[in-house]
Structures are given as structure tokens and as C-alpha cells.
Write a protein that holds these residues in place. Structure first.
Motif: not given
Length: 458
Positions: A148, A78-85, A152
Motif C-alpha cells: 500500500k 478509498v484506495d489510490d484508484s478511487g475504489r472504496v475498500q 492509502e
């Protein structure tokens, strides 16, 4: 003593090598980097198979070119924006004939199965050359740590290790760093491994911080080792670093410490680079400034010119090989020197090339250097210092001791001297005097091949 054999034996050996290479290409389609690594090694081994048919009878090339194990896995984070990568992870456990799998982890967008397999295949012979009891492996991911945040990177590396831990261990497989994987990434991965395992197994990773089991001189080892190897090459021709102009590509650990050691030997290092471009400082690079930019600040090499107005920054990396120099140390990435770049270096008066990166010269470039009489140190020999000191780190972890920087550096220097001597000896014995490409491949292969025969068909 030069090995001799009949023309018929040579023809049969050549046919065997070509047959196995064709099989490798068919079995691994579209994997150009892997094909390149296999081609370079296989061609060097023809005289070995001509002189020693038993290696053919034991199917050594077929077995050596097929990894014992190739692992691919999903790495969600999960990135710092809360999106799953989601990224893809790899580990190739190529050959364990002389010890546990050993080789670095590379985090870079270019990573795929072909890259990991070429690196793992090269690692088998490189590790053999060190004289240490370590087999060959490699791993990584297409994750790019550039840009990153620390959080992250931590989330990604923890996810990566949550799968990788199943396949590694101090006596099984011991990863380390490579491009994109430094002390920060190793630290996060070691912490996650320790949390999952519920035990402190310091020998499971190398390149650690000395605070928790790392070896002094490990950070410097690949760069220092490359210069030690080139120093031996130069000495064999009555040359040295003192008074030489040196160009080094890259600005990571390998490059920085190759620059440091070359400067300590009296060389003037006039250029280095990163993925954006290169700097040229004809008066000699200010290494302290480069360390501040790259090690402390994780910045771009272009920042150098702000405090050094006499230096010039050029976008793009290819032009670095147009600079006239006596010694070239490609320490950035694979295939950075092609035939055109080799021609420019030769025209600029280069006397020696030492590969600090893995396979930084194309096959055509290597051939051109050898034709022109340039002293050429192939990667599997010239950059073996890093994995050699990783093996010394493993030894320190096993014995629960820590050696001084001077003790490790002294052992590293001796190992690189021995590798050079072994490569020269093998090249001479098999009819290619002075050809360190052939010498490195043969010297590395013989130890692995004899171990594989002794252990049966496994």
C-alpha cells in the motif's frame, strides 16, 4: 518452599479447570488460537486452584477468560484508484483489574476475533508480569499494509481511528503497535485522534516517534528484552550468548533488535526471515544491510543475497528451523514452530528457545522442548519488554518528561531480570522447578486474581 496439597484437591482443581475450558470452547466455537492460549494457561494453573480453593470460589477462571468488552467495526477507505475498500476492525478490552487496557494493534490479513482474543488473553498475564499498572487488551484489522502507498495507509488508519477513538484514552485503553503497525501507522492514528479530540493526549498511544511524546528505546524494547530474558535463562544453566550460533525468525522490529542485542553479546546470528522465505549467512548476518532493506526500503529479505553472495536465500519459512543452532528466537508470528520443527531444532543441538513473537510455538512443540531439557522462555515473559517500555512511555507522558535511551534501557533490563526471577520462583513454589511456562502463567495470574477479588464481582 514448594506448595503442597492433597490428591483430592488436585483432582477437584483439575475438574474445575476442565469444566471452565469446556465452557470457553462452547462459547467461542471455531476459535482455535484462542482455545490454544486458554488451554496452555489453564493447565498451568491447576496447582494454584488445588492449593488455594478461594480462587475457584470467586469464579476467577470464568471471569478471566471472558473479555470485559469485544468491539468489532467497519473500516471503509478509498484506495489510490478511487475504489472504496472495506476492512474489519477489532478491539478487545480483556481485563482492567490492575490498570487501563494495554496492548498493540495488528494489521494483517489473518486478523479475526480468535486472533485478537488469544493475543488479548495472553496480554493480561504478560502485562501483569512487567510489574507495571496496566491491564490487558489487543486490537487490529484484516487490512494488509504491504504494497500500500503511504496515502492509502493514511486513509485507512484515519478511518480506523475515527471509530476506535470512542473506546480509548490515556486512563482507559492505550493501544500500541504490533505486526503491520509501526511508527508510520501510529503517527497517522495519533494525528487523527488529536484532530477528533481537539486535544493533545500523548498517553493515548505508545510506540510514538520521540518527536511528539514517544520513548527512546521503545523500538528496540521487545527484541532487546527477549535477549535479556534469554540471557538470564542461559546464566541459570551456566551458559551465555558469547560464541553461540543463533537463528532468529522474522525481520521486523522484534527480530532486528534481537539480532542487534545478541550480536552485541558475542553471538553469531546466522539466519532470519520474512513472510516469503529466509536467508542463511553462516559467517553471521550483516545487520546494517538488513536494516537498509527492511527499515529504510520496506523491501524483501531476498534482496540480501545480491550484496552477500555467500549467503543463501530459501523460499518458504519452515526450513529456517532446520539450521543447526544453539539458540532459537522465534520472532515472526504465532505457531511458526510445530512439533516437527521442534524436533529439527533439538536434533540440531538447540540449547535455548526464547519466544519473541506471541505464541510462536504450538503446545506440542513446547512439550517437546521441555521433555528434551531445552531452556524455554515463553512469550508472555520473554517478549514482555515491548509493553514494559510502553508503560514507561506512559509514565513519561504523564510526567511531561523524556528519559534518555540509557535510562530506559537500564529499566528494561531490570524488568526482564525481575520477570525471570518471578517466573523461576513461582515454578519452584508450585512444584515445577525450572519450568518457565508454568512459572510465567502462575506469577502473572496471581497478581491479577488478587486484584479481581479485591475489587468485587465486576
Amino acid at each position: 518452599m514448594i506448595e503442597t496439597y492433597s490428591e483430592t484437591a488436585h483432582t477437584e482443581a483439575k475438574a474445575y479447570v476442565e469444566h471452565v475450558f469446556d465452557t470457553v470452547v462452547k462459547r467461542n466455537p471455531h476459535e482455535e488460537e484462542f482455545h490454544q492460549a486458554v488451554r496452555e494457561i489453564f493447565d498451568s494453573l491447576v496447582p494454584v486452584f488445588a492449593k488455594h480453593p478461594r480462587y475457584r470460589e470467586h469464579g476467577l477462571l470464568e471471569r478471566l477468560s471472558e473479555p470485559e468488552r469485544l468491539i468489532a467495526f467497519r473500516v471503509p477507505w478509498v484506495d489510490d484508484s478511487g475504489r472504496v475498500q472495506v476492512n474489519r476492525g477489532f478491539r478487545v478490552q480483556f481485563n482492567s483489574a490492575i490498570g487501563p487496557y494495554k496492548g498493540g494493534l495488528r494489521f494483517h490479513p489473518s486478523v479475526n476475533a480468535s486472533i485478537i482474543k488469544f493475543l488479548g488473553f495472553e496480554q493480561v498475564l504478560k502485562n501483569s508480569l512487567t510489574g507495571q499498572p496496566i491491564g490487558g487488551g489487543k486490537g487490529g484489522s484484516d487490512f494488509d499494509p504491504k504494497g500500500k502507498s503511504d496515502l492509502e495507509v493514511m486513509r485507512f488508519t484515519q478511518s480506523f481511528m475515527t471509530e476506535l477513538y470512542r473506546h480509548i484514552g490515556p486512563d482507559t485503553d492505550v493501544p500500541a503497535g504490533d505486526i503491520g503497525v509501526g511508527a508510520r501507522e501510529i503517527g497517522y492514528m495519533y494525528g487523527q485522534y488529536k484532530r477528533i479530540r481537539g486535544a493533545s493526549e500523548a498517553g493515548v498511544l505508545t510506540g510514538k516517534n520521540p518527536l511528539y511524546g514517544g520513548s527512546l528505546a521503545r523500538t528496540e524494547a521487545t527484541g532487546y528484552g527477549c535477549v535479556y530474558f534469554v540471557q538470564e535463562m542461559l546464566a541459570s544453566a551456566g551458559l551465555g550468548f558469547a560464541g553461540s550460533r543463533v537463528v532468529v525468525s522474522g525481520s521486523g522490529n522484534v527480530s532486528i533488535y534481537a539480532i542487534e542485542k545478541a550480536q552485541s553479546l558475542g553471538a553469531t546470528v546466522i539466519a532470519c526471515s520474512d513472510s516469503s522465505g529466509y536467508i542463511h549467512d553462516p559467517d553471521g548476518l550483516d545487520l546494517a544491510a538488513i536494516k537498509r532493506i527492511k527499515e529504510a526500503g520496506r523491501g524483501r529479505i531476498s534482496e540480501y543475497v545480491a550484496a552477500h553472495p555467500h549467503a543463501v536465500y530459501t523460499e518458504g519459512c519452515e526450513g529456517i528451523w532446520s539450521l543447526a543452532c544453539d539458540i532459537a528466537l522465534p520472532c515472526a508470528t504465532q505457531n511458526e514452530i510445530d512439533v516437527e520443527a521442534a524436533e529439527r531444532l533439538i536434533e540440531g543441538g538447540v540449547k535455548a528457545v526464547g519466544e519473541g513473537a506471541n505464541m510462536p510455538s504450538t503446545l506440542g512443540a513446547i512439550e517437546r522442548f521441555l521433555q528434551a531439557g531445552v531452556l524455554f522462555g515463553p512469550a508472555k515473559a520473554a517478549n514482555a519488554g515491548g509493553v514494559a517500555v510502553s508503560a514507561l512511555e506512559m509514565a513519561q507522558n504523564s510526567a511531561r518528561v523524556s528519559w534518555t535511551f540509557e535510562e530506559v534501557d537500564t529499566q528494561l533490563h531490570r524488568i526482564m531480570e525481575r520477570i525471570h526471577a518471578d517466573c523461576m520462583r513461582a515454578a519452584e513454589e508450585y512444584g515445577y522447578p525450572g519450568n518457565l511456562v508454568v512459572g510465567a502463567n502462575i506469577a502473572g495470574f496471581l497478581k491479577v486474581a488478587d486484584a479481581m477479588i479485591a475489587q468485587g464481582v465486576v
